[in-house]
Design a protein around this motif. Structure first.
Motif, PDB file in Angstrom:
ATOM      1  N   GLY A 210       0.824  -1.208   0.000  1.00 31.20           N
ATOM      2  CA  GLY A 210       0.000   0.000   0.000  1.00 31.20           C
ATOM      3  C   GLY A 210       0.862   1.264   0.000  1.00 31.20           C
ATOM      4  O   GLY A 210       0.556   2.240  -0.691  1.00 31.20           O
ATOM      5  N   HIS A 211       1.964   1.227   0.761  1.00 33.80           N
ATOM      6  CA  HIS A 211       2.887   2.373   0.731  1.00 33.80           C
ATOM      7  C   HIS A 211       3.468   2.554  -0.668  1.00 33.80           C
ATOM      8  O   HIS A 211       3.573   3.669  -1.173  1.00 33.80           O
ATOM      9  CB  HIS A 211       4.045   2.180   1.708  1.00 33.80           C
ATOM     10  CG  HIS A 211       3.635   2.132   3.152  1.00 33.80           C
ATOM     11  ND1 HIS A 211       2.468   2.693   3.621  1.00 33.80           N
ATOM     12  CD2 HIS A 211       4.261   1.597   4.240  1.00 33.80           C
ATOM     13  CE1 HIS A 211       2.388   2.496   4.932  1.00 33.80           C
ATOM     14  NE2 HIS A 211       3.462   1.840   5.324  1.00 33.80           N
ATOM     15  N   VAL A 212       3.850   1.435  -1.277  1.00 36.44           N
ATOM     16  CA  VAL A 212       4.471   1.532  -2.610  1.00 36.44           C
ATOM     17  C   VAL A 212       3.459   2.093  -3.614  1.00 36.44           C
ATOM     18  O   VAL A 212       3.818   2.892  -4.486  1.00 36.44           O
ATOM     19  CB  VAL A 212       5.021   0.163  -3.062  1.00 36.44           C
ATOM     20  CG1 VAL A 212       5.615   0.259  -4.470  1.00 36.44           C
ATOM     21  CG2 VAL A 212       6.092  -0.327  -2.079  1.00 36.44           C
ATOM     22  N   ALA A 213       2.188   1.712  -3.459  1.00 35.74           N
ATOM     23  CA  ALA A 213       1.154   2.263  -4.350  1.00 35.74           C
ATOM     24  C   ALA A 213       1.060   3.787  -4.164  1.00 35.74           C
ATOM     25  O   ALA A 213       0.861   4.534  -5.127  1.00 35.74           O
ATOM     26  CB  ALA A 213      -0.193   1.597  -4.060  1.00 35.74           C
ATOM     27  N   ARG A 214       1.219   4.236  -2.928  1.00 35.69           N
ATOM     28  CA  ARG A 214       1.224   5.681  -2.669  1.00 35.69           C
ATOM     29  C   ARG A 214       2.457   6.337  -3.295  1.00 35.69           C
ATOM     30  O   ARG A 214       2.354   7.407  -3.919  1.00 35.69           O
ATOM     31  CB  ARG A 214       1.178   5.937  -1.153  1.00 35.69           C
ATOM     32  CG  ARG A 214       1.289   7.387  -0.742  1.00 35.69           C
ATOM     33  CD  ARG A 214       0.917   7.587   0.737  1.00 35.69           C
ATOM     34  NE  ARG A 214       1.568   6.620   1.612  1.00 35.69           N
ATOM     35  CZ  ARG A 214       2.807   6.751   2.095  1.00 35.69           C
ATOM     36  NH1 ARG A 214       3.519   7.827   1.796  1.00 35.69           N
ATOM     37  NH2 ARG A 214       3.326   5.827   2.883  1.00 35.69           N
ATOM     38  N   TYR A 215       3.607   5.695  -3.158  1.00 36.35           N
ATOM     39  CA  TYR A 215       4.802   6.261  -3.807  1.00 36.35           C
ATOM     40  C   TYR A 215       4.567   6.377  -5.317  1.00 36.35           C
ATOM     41  O   TYR A 215       4.982   7.359  -5.947  1.00 36.35           O
ATOM     42  CB  TYR A 215       6.044   5.398  -3.573  1.00 36.35           C
ATOM     43  CG  TYR A 215       6.360   5.085  -2.123  1.00 36.35           C
ATOM     44  CD1 TYR A 215       5.978   5.939  -1.093  1.00 36.35           C
ATOM     45  CD2 TYR A 215       7.058   3.919  -1.782  1.00 36.35           C
ATOM     46  CE1 TYR A 215       6.270   5.633   0.231  1.00 36.35           C
ATOM     47  CE2 TYR A 215       7.355   3.610  -0.466  1.00 36.35           C
ATOM     48  CZ  TYR A 215       6.952   4.458   0.538  1.00 36.35           C
ATOM     49  OH  TYR A 215       7.235   4.153   1.837  1.00 36.35           O
TER      50      TYR A 215
END
Lengths: 380, 380
Positions: free
Chosen positions: A283-288
């Motif tokens: 989910g963090h990577v999707a935000r990045y």
């Protein structure tokens, strides 16, 4: 009698930390700052890691571990190589370290003697250069520009005859260049043919955008380094690891005993859970990825349109030579006039960095969008 | 082409960690072990620190701090010098480090260049010697025997003409020797007269038995090092600090940025509370005092009657030359035949250590009493 100050204390600063200090000063003076200067997620550790840390605080004495870390975490890291990459790494070759920083120091001390020459990408992570210098090793800059996709490839090594070692980062900081399995294998072969020790910095693995980063962990002569700081979102926990070649295991173990005793114990207990947090971390990577899209769209509208590929990690490296020949002063002006903290390219490339700046985007979408808005307004 | 393994990876091991491994192997094989080999309290962090850590886990992102640590902890350490010693130390000169280990590495890199000669006590903490060697500095052994009360005093330096630096530990590991204010002041003067940089290792401060240990923190040219590991009972938290001379502040800051980025964040938040735990921590010291009494009473009955003074820290250094000329083999035999793990003197003194062994007693009273019982039975 005046006391001596060692020459080797006179290495250049890690400039991003100087920018952090300037940003902290601005906040202390009542100003606001959007932190695009530092390569750390705005999020904390994943929930299961925090839960494991709470449990460990109550259940464990948290004394020293063995110098390579707890058996349980080392096994979990070996499992990670098996599960994610299909690579079998013997647990005896896995060393848990005090961040990847600790791994670099141990690797450089164990693999290189004073006077050795070790290749590093320019631009690249500045601490390689400074740690090498502090321990008497000569860093050899390898210019990495648009011609090789801002990546340290075999093509970028044309003209380099001999090296004692080579450090390669994929995904790379600051360009975001990602090496495929094939490109990495070619580097491994280049090093083998020349007796150069390869250090593969894989601390941004897990953070790529539509491309797959190869690992060197299947090459037993390569020192492969990783960390819980970036994908796992745990910078302040100061835990990394390395896959150590068999001929260096004993040397690195002895150095680790003497220089570190052991990595932080609570982090070790808690990080076992980090490998079970893919949903939260992805989910963090999707935000990045969304932040990256915002910047790749908006920066050109602010006049920053000469950008490195940014295939991985969470950085955009921008050529700002049309505006300045002094990226340090340029970043100071941006901070003073917009509150957006960026890092000047001189932190990554002593020769050419005065023409570049780096924006780090592992923040909230709102912050990144606001930073883009301010930069556009500033450049009007 | 064979790859190179650096010469400096070939430093001697930190032998106590090898004994820890042998002890762990014995436990894994189903045996029992009484751990008198390692200098770490059997207790965990004080209650208020654990509570602060729980709170911080829920409230903080725990990212990087500035390289010298959080402002709050640095201020609390400055307050500690004011409250405990009546010494004013500017907060700008306080650097929080990754254990005292991190402080030693930074101090040695910043103060000494390759080829410099630095005096260390023999016997003394073995990592001084190995870290110095790893960074190209020549350790100069200063024999410290019964004639100087097993302490590194000015008298022990007779015959030494010049040094670039001197490391002194008080209370000392392994002898437990404690330097008074007067003895420490004489060493500071000796160093000043010769342009030698003094490093004062004070990591066992707070653990003394009827004598007061002087601090060098009031001498601005001395590097004074301390830690949360020993008195504060927090080895695995990997947090120490140093008081840095003004002329070394910038060099050490830059090295810390590059080599460590920052010390562990959770430890930094939690350790602020460590200074409010005197009652609990002094309770530990009272237990060490009882354990010391047990060993000083019982060891002579087991035939170990040539003991260093043990005025501070939690070690007894025993001359075992009447039994062995190979303390490594002797300690292995004791572990195998009694389950009591001790550290051979060769970890502390390459020249004379084969005739000595160290017993560490920061354990429970029951364990120490049982260890003494077994040693007596074994020597019968």
């Amino acid at each position: 009698m005046p006391l001596k100050v060692a020459q080797r204390g006179r290495i250049p600063p890690f400039i991003v930390m100087e920018v952090m200090q300037a940003a902290a000063d601005r906040v202390a003076a009542g100003g606001d700052v959007i932190h695009l200067e530092v390569g750390q997620p705005s999020t904390g550790a994943p929930r299961k890691v925090v839960e494991a840390a709470h449990a460990a605080l109550d259940a464990h004495v948290l004394g020293y571990t063995l110098p390579f870390g707890s058996a349980r975490l080392r096994q979990r890291i070996a499992d990670h190589y098996r599960d994610l990459y299909g690579v079998a790494v013997p647990v005896e070759r896995i060393a848990v370290t005090v961040g990847s920083s600790g791994a670099f120091l141990l690797a450089f001390l164990a693999a290189f003697d004073p006077g050795d020459r070790v290749g590093i990408a320019a631009p690249g992570y500045s601490c390689y250069r400074q740690i090498l210098t502090a321990v008497g090793v000569e860093p050899v800059s390898i210019p990495v520009g648009p011609a090789t996709g801002s990546k340290l490839t075999v093509e970028a090594l044309a003209g380099i005859e001999t090296l004692d070692g080579l450090i390669v980062a994929s995904p790379s900081n600051p360009t975001g260049g990602v090496l495929t399995d094939v490109e990495l294998a070619a580097l491994i072969e280049w090093c083998r043919a020349r007796g150069a020790r390869l250090v593969s910095d894989e601390i941004y693995h897990g953070i790529t955008y539509g491309v797959a980063a190869g690992t060197a962990a299947n090459a037993p002569d390569v020192i492969t380094i990783n960390s819980f700081s970036k994908y796992f979102s745990m910078t302040g926990w100061r835990l990394g690891w390395m896959v150590v070649p068999p001929d260096l295991v004993r040397g690195i173990e002895v150095l680790a005993q003497n220089l570190f005793i052991s990595p932080p114990s609570l982090s070790q207990v808690a990080c076992v859970a980090a490998f079970d947090c893919a949903e939260e971390l992805d989910g963090h990577v999707a935000r990045y990825a969304r932040n990256r899209d915002i910047l790749l769209d908006e920066l050109p509208r602010a006049g920053f349109d000469r950008l490195a590929p940014a295939e991985g990690a969470f950085y955009i490296y921008a050529d700002v030579s049309r505006y300045t020949n002094d990226s340090g002063a340029f970043c100071k002006r941006i901070l003073a006039e917009t509150g957006v903290a960026c890092t000047p390219g001189i932190d990554f490339d002593p020769a050419e960095g005065h023409r570049f700046m780096r924006l780090a985007y592992p923040r909230s979408e709102a912050e990144v969008a606001e930073a883009a808005r301010r930069l556009k307004a500033w450049k009007k």
